[in-house]
Design an enzyme around this catalytic site. Structure first.
Site, PDB file in Angstrom:
ATOM      1  N   ASN A  10       0.858  -1.189   0.000  1.00 29.53           N
ATOM      2  CA  ASN A  10       0.000   0.000   0.000  1.00 29.53           C
ATOM      3  C   ASN A  10       0.892   1.235   0.000  1.00 29.53           C
ATOM      4  O   ASN A  10       1.431   1.623   1.033  1.00 29.53           O
ATOM      5  CB  ASN A  10      -0.901  -0.015   1.245  1.00 29.53           C
ATOM      6  N   LYS A  12       0.088   4.211  -0.350  1.00 33.90           N
ATOM      7  CA  LYS A  12      -0.617   5.342   0.263  1.00 33.90           C
ATOM      8  C   LYS A  12      -0.411   6.603  -0.599  1.00 33.90           C
ATOM      9  O   LYS A  12      -0.339   6.516  -1.834  1.00 33.90           O
ATOM     10  CB  LYS A  12      -0.160   5.521   1.718  1.00 33.90           C
ATOM     11  N   HIS A  96      -9.682   1.007   4.724  1.00 27.42           N
ATOM     12  CA  HIS A  96      -8.416   1.270   5.418  1.00 27.42           C
ATOM     13  C   HIS A  96      -8.668   2.205   6.602  1.00 27.42           C
ATOM     14  O   HIS A  96      -9.468   3.138   6.526  1.00 27.42           O
ATOM     15  CB  HIS A  96      -7.390   1.868   4.470  1.00 27.42           C
ATOM     16  N   GLU A  98      -7.075   4.582   7.718  1.00 27.77           N
ATOM     17  CA  GLU A  98      -6.847   6.001   7.465  1.00 27.77           C
ATOM     18  C   GLU A  98      -8.074   6.659   6.831  1.00 27.77           C
ATOM     19  O   GLU A  98      -8.346   7.832   7.061  1.00 27.77           O
ATOM     20  CB  GLU A  98      -5.590   6.170   6.596  1.00 27.77           C
ATOM     21  N   GLU A 166      -5.345  -4.899  10.372  1.00 25.46           N
ATOM     22  CA  GLU A 166      -4.310  -3.874  10.519  1.00 25.46           C
ATOM     23  C   GLU A 166      -4.591  -3.078  11.795  1.00 25.46           C
ATOM     24  O   GLU A 166      -5.348  -2.091  11.781  1.00 25.46           O
ATOM     25  CB  GLU A 166      -4.337  -2.921   9.319  1.00 25.46           C
ATOM     26  N   GLY A 172       2.299   2.518  10.750  1.00 22.38           N
ATOM     27  CA  GLY A 172       3.178   3.687  10.650  1.00 22.38           C
ATOM     28  C   GLY A 172       3.910   4.028  11.926  1.00 22.38           C
ATOM     29  O   GLY A 172       4.569   5.064  12.014  1.00 22.38           O
ATOM     30  N   SER A 212       3.410  -1.916  10.343  1.00 22.44           N
ATOM     31  CA  SER A 212       4.863  -1.882  10.599  1.00 22.44           C
ATOM     32  C   SER A 212       5.587  -3.177  10.237  1.00 22.44           C
ATOM     33  O   SER A 212       6.574  -3.546  10.872  1.00 22.44           O
ATOM     34  CB  SER A 212       5.138  -1.509  12.063  1.00 22.44           C
TER      35      SER A 212
HETATM   36  O1  LIG Z   1      -1.414   0.828   6.517  1.00 23.14           O
HETATM   37  C1  LIG Z   1      -0.767  -0.167   6.281  1.00 23.14           C
HETATM   38  C2  LIG Z   1       0.496  -0.502   7.040  1.00 23.14           C
HETATM   39  O2  LIG Z   1       1.357   0.621   6.996  1.00 23.14           O
HETATM   40  P1  LIG Z   1       2.850   0.466   7.630  1.00 23.14           P
HETATM   41  O3  LIG Z   1       3.416  -0.810   7.058  1.00 23.14           O
HETATM   42  O4  LIG Z   1       3.569   1.693   7.166  1.00 23.14           O
HETATM   43  O5  LIG Z   1       2.651   0.404   9.133  1.00 23.14           O
HETATM   44  N1  LIG Z   1      -1.125  -0.995   5.284  1.00 23.14           N
HETATM   45  O6  LIG Z   1      -2.278  -0.756   4.575  1.00 23.14           O
END
Ligand SMILES: O=C(COP(=O)(O)O)NO
Length: 249
Positions: A10, A12, A96, A98, A166, A172, A212
């Site tokens: 991803n 992003k 997601h 976010e 997740e 992150g 992570s």
């Molecule tokens: O959001 C994430 C994971 O992000 P990280 O690997 O940067 O923690 N995947 O969709």
């Protein structure tokens, strides 16, 4: 039945044309297990999606980051499922954390998006995960079960769904879930699928971990019986993403 390992990248909201070219070159040159062993799907920002698809090796695939929940039209700023189909983009990430946090996407809205994407023939990486507060209050399974129910109630074709657990507190932050933490939730999610959908779906559905993941911690996570792969953020922009693909068991 063995579940094919799945590694998603991803990207992003990251990348320039030059950076994207560099990432794709690294991926195209990588020596990795065949696609019979591991399914690799990278998800660039929309503006680079077609560009990446045109350059990427044929055994890797692309995903869009989110899509609109209904037919296109007067929805400024949105991308419709039909557009992805028109561009032969096979996968889409939906739900997601976010998007849930920043844009207040509810469980119900996520479920509707999953339903519509599947109705258009797209394959869906459906994301769930609890916040640190929810984990510390002991409500992890209650939260992810509710998120999963909202998705499961709308799934018409489980073959086209990958479930991505997740934990928000691991995204992150560098605070990756321990293999035991990941396995505990994945096992409970598979049990939920068995009790609420079917034993066969529980057995065949890939449940992948995100939060992570990197080249150093992926092997131990991949060794967990109910971890069927990863959805990788930051590390998917780096050469170590190839190591994560190689962790496929
Ligand atoms: O959001 C994430 C994971 O992000 P990280 O690997 O940067 O923690 N995947 O969709």
């Amino acid at each position: 039945m063995a579940r094919k390992f799945f590694v998603g990248g991803n990207w992003k909201c990251n990348g320039t044309t030059e950076e994207v070219k560099k990432i794709v070159t690294t991926l195209n040159e990588a020596e990795v297990p065949s696609e019979d062993v591991v399914e690799v799907v990278v998800s660039p920002p929309f503006v680079f999606l077609n560009f990446v698809k045109s350059l990427l090796r044929s055994d890797f695939h692309v995903a869009a980051q989110n899509c609109w929940v209904r037919k296109g039209g007067a929805f400024t700023g949105e991308i419709s499922a039909e557009m992805l189909v028109n561009l032969s983009i096979p996968w889409v990430i939906i739900g997601h954390s976010e998007r849930r946090a920043l844009l207040k996407e509810s469980n119900e809205f996520v479920g509707d998006k999953v339903a519509y994407a599947l109705s258009q023939g797209l394959k869906v990486i459906a994301c769930i995960g609890e916040t640190l507060e929810e984990r510390e209050s002991g409500s992890t399974m209650a939260v992810v079960a509710a998120q999963t129910k909202a998705i499961a109630d709308k799934v018409t074709n489980w073959d086209n769904v990958v479930l991505a657990y997740e934990p928000v507190w691991a995204i992150g932050t560098g605070k990756v879930a321990t293999p035991a933490q990941a396995q505990d939730v994945h096992r409970e999610l598979r049990k939920w699928l068995s009790e609420n959908v079917s034993g066969a779906i529980a057995e065949s559905t890939r449940i992948i971990y995100g939060g992570s993941v990197n080249g150093a911690n992926c092997k131990e996570l991949a060794a967990q019986p109910d971890v069927d792969g990863f959805l990788v953020g930051g590390a998917s922009l780096k050469p170590e993403f190839v190591d994560i693909i190689k962790s496929a068991t």
